[in-house]
Design a protein around this motif. Structure first.
Motif, PDB file in Angstrom:
ATOM      1  N   ALA A  19      -1.121  -7.399   7.406  1.00 40.07           N
ATOM      2  CA  ALA A  19      -1.350  -6.037   6.916  1.00 40.07           C
ATOM      3  C   ALA A  19      -1.933  -5.179   8.022  1.00 40.07           C
ATOM      4  CB  ALA A  19      -2.284  -6.065   5.708  1.00 40.07           C
ATOM      5  N   GLN A  20      -1.476  -3.922   8.108  1.00 37.57           N
ATOM      6  CA  GLN A  20      -1.936  -3.046   9.176  1.00 37.57           C
ATOM      7  C   GLN A  20      -2.528  -1.750   8.621  1.00 37.57           C
ATOM      8  OE1 GLN A  20      -1.894  -3.704  12.630  1.00 37.57           O
ATOM      9  NE2 GLN A  20      -1.481  -5.791  11.961  1.00 37.57           N
ATOM     10  N   ARG A  21      -1.737  -0.662   8.586  1.00 30.70           N
ATOM     11  CA  ARG A  21      -2.239   0.642   8.168  1.00 30.70           C
ATOM     12  C   ARG A  21      -1.819   0.976   6.743  1.00 30.70           C
ATOM     13  NH1 ARG A  21      -3.786   3.829  12.682  1.00 30.70           N
ATOM     14  NH2 ARG A  21      -4.642   2.366  14.208  1.00 30.70           N
ATOM     15  N   PHE A  22      -2.437   2.047   6.200  1.00 32.31           N
ATOM     16  CA  PHE A  22      -2.150   2.513   4.858  1.00 32.31           C
ATOM     17  C   PHE A  22      -1.284   3.768   4.900  1.00 32.31           C
ATOM     18  CE2 PHE A  22      -6.195   0.355   4.629  1.00 32.31           C
ATOM     19  CZ  PHE A  22      -6.157  -0.338   3.430  1.00 32.31           C
ATOM     20  N   ILE A  23      -0.502   3.952   3.845  1.00 31.93           N
ATOM     21  CA  ILE A  23       0.176   5.228   3.605  1.00 31.93           C
ATOM     22  C   ILE A  23      -0.080   5.579   2.143  1.00 31.93           C
ATOM     23  CG2 ILE A  23       2.351   6.495   3.557  1.00 31.93           C
ATOM     24  CD1 ILE A  23       3.435   4.546   5.609  1.00 31.93           C
ATOM     25  N   TRP A  24      -0.858   6.635   1.915  1.00 29.64           N
ATOM     26  CA  TRP A  24      -1.133   7.058   0.541  1.00 29.64           C
ATOM     27  C   TRP A  24       0.011   7.942   0.072  1.00 29.64           C
ATOM     28  CZ3 TRP A  24      -4.772   4.997  -2.427  1.00 29.64           C
ATOM     29  CH2 TRP A  24      -5.820   4.328  -1.802  1.00 29.64           C
ATOM     30  N   HIS A  25       0.619   7.572  -1.052  1.00 29.62           N
ATOM     31  CA  HIS A  25       1.795   8.282  -1.548  1.00 29.62           C
ATOM     32  C   HIS A  25       1.471   9.170  -2.742  1.00 29.62           C
ATOM     33  CE1 HIS A  25       5.651   8.494  -3.934  1.00 29.62           C
ATOM     34  NE2 HIS A  25       6.030   8.949  -2.766  1.00 29.62           N
ATOM     35  N   ALA A  26       0.583   8.728  -3.594  1.00 27.58           N
ATOM     36  CA  ALA A  26       0.187   9.485  -4.781  1.00 27.58           C
ATOM     37  C   ALA A  26      -1.121   8.889  -5.275  1.00 27.58           C
ATOM     38  CB  ALA A  26       1.262   9.393  -5.866  1.00 27.58           C
ATOM     39  N   PRO A  27      -1.845   9.584  -6.168  1.00 27.21           N
ATOM     40  CA  PRO A  27      -3.101   9.028  -6.683  1.00 27.21           C
ATOM     41  C   PRO A  27      -2.912   7.620  -7.239  1.00 27.21           C
ATOM     42  CG  PRO A  27      -2.866  11.304  -7.352  1.00 27.21           C
ATOM     43  CD  PRO A  27      -1.563  10.926  -6.691  1.00 27.21           C
ATOM     44  N   MET A  28      -3.776   6.724  -6.769  1.00 21.74           N
ATOM     45  CA  MET A  28      -3.787   5.331  -7.214  1.00 21.74           C
ATOM     46  C   MET A  28      -2.539   4.563  -6.810  1.00 21.74           C
ATOM     47  SD  MET A  28      -6.727   5.202  -8.351  1.00 21.74           S
ATOM     48  CE  MET A  28      -6.757   3.557  -8.988  1.00 21.74           C
ATOM     49  N   ARG A  29      -1.771   5.094  -5.880  1.00 23.66           N
ATOM     50  CA  ARG A  29      -0.644   4.357  -5.347  1.00 23.66           C
ATOM     51  C   ARG A  29      -0.817   4.230  -3.843  1.00 23.66           C
ATOM     52  NH1 ARG A  29       4.812   6.618  -8.392  1.00 23.66           N
ATOM     53  NH2 ARG A  29       4.161   6.086 -10.507  1.00 23.66           N
ATOM     54  N   MET A  30      -0.481   3.100  -3.310  1.00 27.87           N
ATOM     55  CA  MET A  30      -0.732   2.862  -1.906  1.00 27.87           C
ATOM     56  C   MET A  30       0.357   1.980  -1.325  1.00 27.87           C
ATOM     57  SD  MET A  30      -4.154   1.141  -0.331  1.00 27.87           S
ATOM     58  CE  MET A  30      -4.076  -0.147  -1.561  1.00 27.87           C
ATOM     59  N   TRP A  31       0.807   2.357  -0.141  1.00 32.09           N
ATOM     60  CA  TRP A  31       1.731   1.515   0.584  1.00 32.09           C
ATOM     61  C   TRP A  31       1.000   0.956   1.785  1.00 32.09           C
ATOM     62  CZ3 TRP A  31       6.298   5.520   0.800  1.00 32.09           C
ATOM     63  CH2 TRP A  31       6.830   5.644  -0.478  1.00 32.09           C
ATOM     64  N   LEU A  32       1.378  -0.222   2.192  1.00 32.39           N
ATOM     65  CA  LEU A  32       0.793  -0.839   3.371  1.00 32.39           C
ATOM     66  C   LEU A  32       1.844  -0.988   4.452  1.00 32.39           C
ATOM     67  CD1 LEU A  32      -1.419  -3.641   1.830  1.00 32.39           C
ATOM     68  CD2 LEU A  32      -2.207  -1.702   3.154  1.00 32.39           C
ATOM     69  N   ARG A  33       1.441  -0.656   5.634  1.00 36.31           N
ATOM     70  CA  ARG A  33       2.343  -0.804   6.763  1.00 36.31           C
ATOM     71  C   ARG A  33       2.164  -2.168   7.376  1.00 36.31           C
ATOM     72  NH1 ARG A  33       2.177   2.603  12.442  1.00 36.31           N
ATOM     73  NH2 ARG A  33       3.765   1.405  13.513  1.00 36.31           N
ATOM     74  N   LYS A  34       3.256  -2.877   7.550  1.00 34.51           N
ATOM     75  CA  LYS A  34       3.220  -4.153   8.215  1.00 34.51           C
ATOM     76  C   LYS A  34       3.653  -3.981   9.658  1.00 34.51           C
ATOM     77  CE  LYS A  34       3.836  -7.065   4.146  1.00 34.51           C
ATOM     78  NZ  LYS A  34       4.611  -8.166   3.535  1.00 34.51           N
ATOM     79  N   LYS A  35       2.977  -4.656  10.509  1.00 36.23           N
ATOM     80  CA  LYS A  35       3.153  -4.449  11.942  1.00 36.23           C
ATOM     81  C   LYS A  35       4.596  -4.585  12.399  1.00 36.23           C
ATOM     82  CE  LYS A  35       1.136  -5.936  16.336  1.00 36.23           C
ATOM     83  NZ  LYS A  35       0.172  -6.854  16.972  1.00 36.23           N
ATOM     84  N   LYS A  36       5.319  -5.567  11.890  1.00 35.23           N
ATOM     85  CA  LYS A  36       6.661  -5.835  12.368  1.00 35.23           C
ATOM     86  C   LYS A  36       7.739  -5.146  11.534  1.00 35.23           C
ATOM     87  CE  LYS A  36       5.330 -10.309  14.313  1.00 35.23           C
ATOM     88  NZ  LYS A  36       5.557 -11.753  14.291  1.00 35.23           N
ATOM     89  N   ALA A  37       7.320  -4.475  10.471  1.00 32.27           N
ATOM     90  CA  ALA A  37       8.311  -3.885   9.576  1.00 32.27           C
ATOM     91  C   ALA A  37       8.774  -2.522  10.046  1.00 32.27           C
ATOM     92  CB  ALA A  37       7.736  -3.778   8.162  1.00 32.27           C
TER      93      ALA A  37
END
Length: 258
Positions: free
Chosen positions: A239-257
């Motif tokens: 797991a690397q960085r976050f991307i907030w898309h909407a309230p109470m929703r979260m995406w995670l950035r994976k290093k190799k993705a």
């Protein structure tokens, strides 16, 4: 309808970019400017006012006028991340006087709104006053450090910063460092919460989410002076960085993705 043909005929948006002096590890758009922490290149604000104007060949630039009146670069040894207290195009200096306090009954801006906060893996925490970009005067757009802070080396290896209220949450090799910036010119170290390879954080209400070597960990910051690990961990391989898309929703950035 031939959907495949329709997509094939769609014009793909042009990619607009700008070369930085180092790795652009954190960026934030506010108003007409993009603020960037660019590694060995330090900290810089790029003018992006014309990013959607097809009449401009170069839509992201270092300055809209002569360098004699514009230098929004602050050199540092290795700027790893930056954060602004808000992404709204504010001007704290206009929020003064009887019109604001009495007639409009507006509260004064907290001092943190004057600054951008930058983490540097060698220098610690750097605060830069960015109000000059909001005063309407094109001849004084010069950035300078307001403070550089790294008490007892507590921020050595700092890699990411998140702001919540007047607190800064900074990842380091030793864990998550909690810093009180109620007085931005005199930061105060609160505590360091040990985390294994803390990488990035995001704040949502009473909780702070941190990506670590274990995956996603959840910290209770109801009382920022006394943070507590909730024990909640979502295992992830990288797991690397976050991307907030909407309230109470979260995406995670994976290093190799990406």
């Amino acid at each position: 309808m031939n959907r495949n043909r329709e997509l094939a005929d769609t014009v793909v948006p042009a990619l607009m970019d700008h070369t930085t002096k180092g790795a652009a590890s954190c960026i934030q758009l506010r108003g007409e400017y993009v603020f960037v922490a660019e590694g060995k290149g330090g900290f810089r604000a790029y003018d992006a006012a014309s990013v959607a104007n097809k009449g401009y060949g170069q839509r992201v630039i270092t300055a809209p006028f002569s360098p004699l009146g514009h230098d929004t670069h602050v050199a540092s040894k290795n700027a790893t991340c930056m954060a602004l207290p808000t992404n709204q195009p504010i001007n704290p200096e206009k929020n003064q006087g009887d019109l604001m306090r009495i007639t409009n009954m507006e509260q004064p801006f907290h001092p943190i709104y004057n600054y951008a906060f930058i983490t540097d893996s060698e220098e610690g925490l750097i605060a830069v006053n960015v109000n000059t970009l909001a005063d309407g005067e094109p001849r004084n757009n010069f950035f300078e450090r307001a403070v550089t802070w790294n008490e007892n080396g507590v921020l050595n290896g700092a890699s990411h910063i998140t702001l919540g209220g007047h607190y800064a949450y900074i990842t380091t090799p030793k864990g998550l460092v909690f810093v009180d910036i109620n007085n931005p010119l005199k930061p105060r170290h609160i505590t360091t919460l040990p985390l294994q390879d803390a990488r990035a954080t995001a704040v949502q209400f009473r909780y702070l989410f941190a990506t670590t070597a274990k995956g996603l960990e959840v910290i209770d910051i109801t009382h920022p002076e006394k943070p507590e690990h909730t024990g909640a961990v979502v295992p992830m391989a990288d797991a690397q960085r976050f991307i907030w898309h909407a309230p109470m929703r979260m995406w995670l950035r994976k290093k190799k993705a990406w």
